[in-house]
Design a protein around this motif. Sequence first.
Motif, short mmCIF file in Angstrom:
data_model
loop_
_atom_site.label_atom_id
_atom_site.label_comp_id
_atom_site.label_asym_id
_atom_site.label_seq_id
_atom_site.Cartn_x
_atom_site.Cartn_y
_atom_site.Cartn_z
N PRO A 143 6.61 9.18 -3.32
CA PRO A 143 7.33 7.98 -2.90
C PRO A 143 7.60 7.98 -1.39
O PRO A 143 7.87 9.02 -0.80
N GLY A 144 7.50 6.80 -0.78
CA GLY A 144 7.79 6.66 0.63
C GLY A 144 6.66 7.02 1.56
O GLY A 144 6.84 6.99 2.77
N VAL A 145 5.49 7.36 1.02
CA VAL A 145 4.34 7.75 1.85
C VAL A 145 3.37 6.58 1.92
O VAL A 145 3.09 5.94 0.90
N ARG B 59 0.80 -1.21 0.00
CA ARG B 59 0.00 0.00 0.00
C ARG B 59 0.83 1.26 0.00
O ARG B 59 0.29 2.35 -0.16
N SER B 60 2.13 1.19 0.21
CA SER B 60 2.96 2.37 0.25
C SER B 60 3.49 2.70 -1.14
O SER B 60 3.81 1.81 -1.92
N ALA B 61 3.60 4.00 -1.43
CA ALA B 61 4.21 4.40 -2.69
C ALA B 61 5.66 3.95 -2.66
O ALA B 61 6.37 4.20 -1.68
N PRO B 62 6.16 3.26 -3.67
CA PRO B 62 7.51 2.71 -3.64
C PRO B 62 8.56 3.80 -3.40
O PRO B 62 8.50 4.88 -3.99
N ALA C 296 -2.28 3.88 2.28
CA ALA C 296 -3.50 3.59 3.03
C ALA C 296 -3.85 4.74 3.96
O ALA C 296 -5.02 5.11 4.09
N THR C 297 -2.84 5.31 4.62
CA THR C 297 -3.09 6.45 5.50
C THR C 297 -3.63 7.63 4.71
O THR C 297 -4.58 8.31 5.12
N ILE C 298 -3.02 7.89 3.54
CA ILE C 298 -3.48 9.00 2.70
C ILE C 298 -4.91 8.76 2.24
O ILE C 298 -5.74 9.67 2.25
N ALA D 220 3.10 15.50 0.44
CA ALA D 220 3.01 14.05 0.54
C ALA D 220 2.08 13.48 -0.51
O ALA D 220 2.30 12.39 -1.03
N ALA D 221 1.03 14.25 -0.84
CA ALA D 221 0.06 13.80 -1.84
C ALA D 221 -0.71 15.01 -2.33
O ALA D 221 -0.72 16.07 -1.69
#
Length: 248
Positions: free
Chosen positions: A218-220, A15-18, A223-225, A189-190
């Motif tokens: 990347p790295g965020v 689920r995390s951006a690579p 799912a939280t977003i 972050a987004a």
Amino acid sequence: MSNRIHPSDAGRARRSAPADRRPAVYTVWKRSSMGFQGTDGFCVYDDAGRLAFRVDNYSRRRKLCAGELLLMDGQGTPLLSLRPQLLSLHDRWNCYTATEDEVLDKKKPSPTSQQQVFTMSRCSALKSSDEAEVHMSAAGTSLIQHASSSSSGLGCKHPQAAAPAAYRIEGSFSRRSCKIRRGTDGKEAARITRKSAGVASRPVATLSDDVFSLVVRPGVDVATIMAIVVVMDRICHKPYTPMVCSSQ
């Protein structure tokens, strides 16, 4: 109807951006995967067209009757449980981890049996403002530390939280033009933007507000977003009008 999110180590990696790659681009469609006419929810697709997240049918009743929302991955695995806090002038919501057992038992768990991930609320009690901020709990902070190592402080003062905000939402979510910035250093972050049909070089038309783009750096933790996006949809409430057949 409830809706949830449950971060496991394996799921978190998906689920995390690579890290050290391009931003992850998602298409968010405000429509329940249940597909019934008049339903409300979310279907979120990755850039390959695969269902990445979903929030199935839920009620848009007033907060006192709204109940919790459940964010799931594309396979229906529960990830996070989102609940409104009653009697909050700033439209505060609380996010907890969720488990498969809670869904199978059809029983609402006690908040003490779950890990709280974050709290989220408007920066202002004025309903005309779309700006909000997110404060992570110990469990939620581990997600940020897993994805990013920087930390300092930005965000409006909030009477219910002494620690600096982990994320701040700026711009107009209602108009699908806003950014989610890290509270530590203000970096993006987004972002949420209107989506156009056609290719980027030759857009044909701008789609309605029910379809929009979500770009996660990347790295965020995605799912939280996505949980933040779901809460923003409820904070920036506007009447939901289900599609109906025309009488003409």
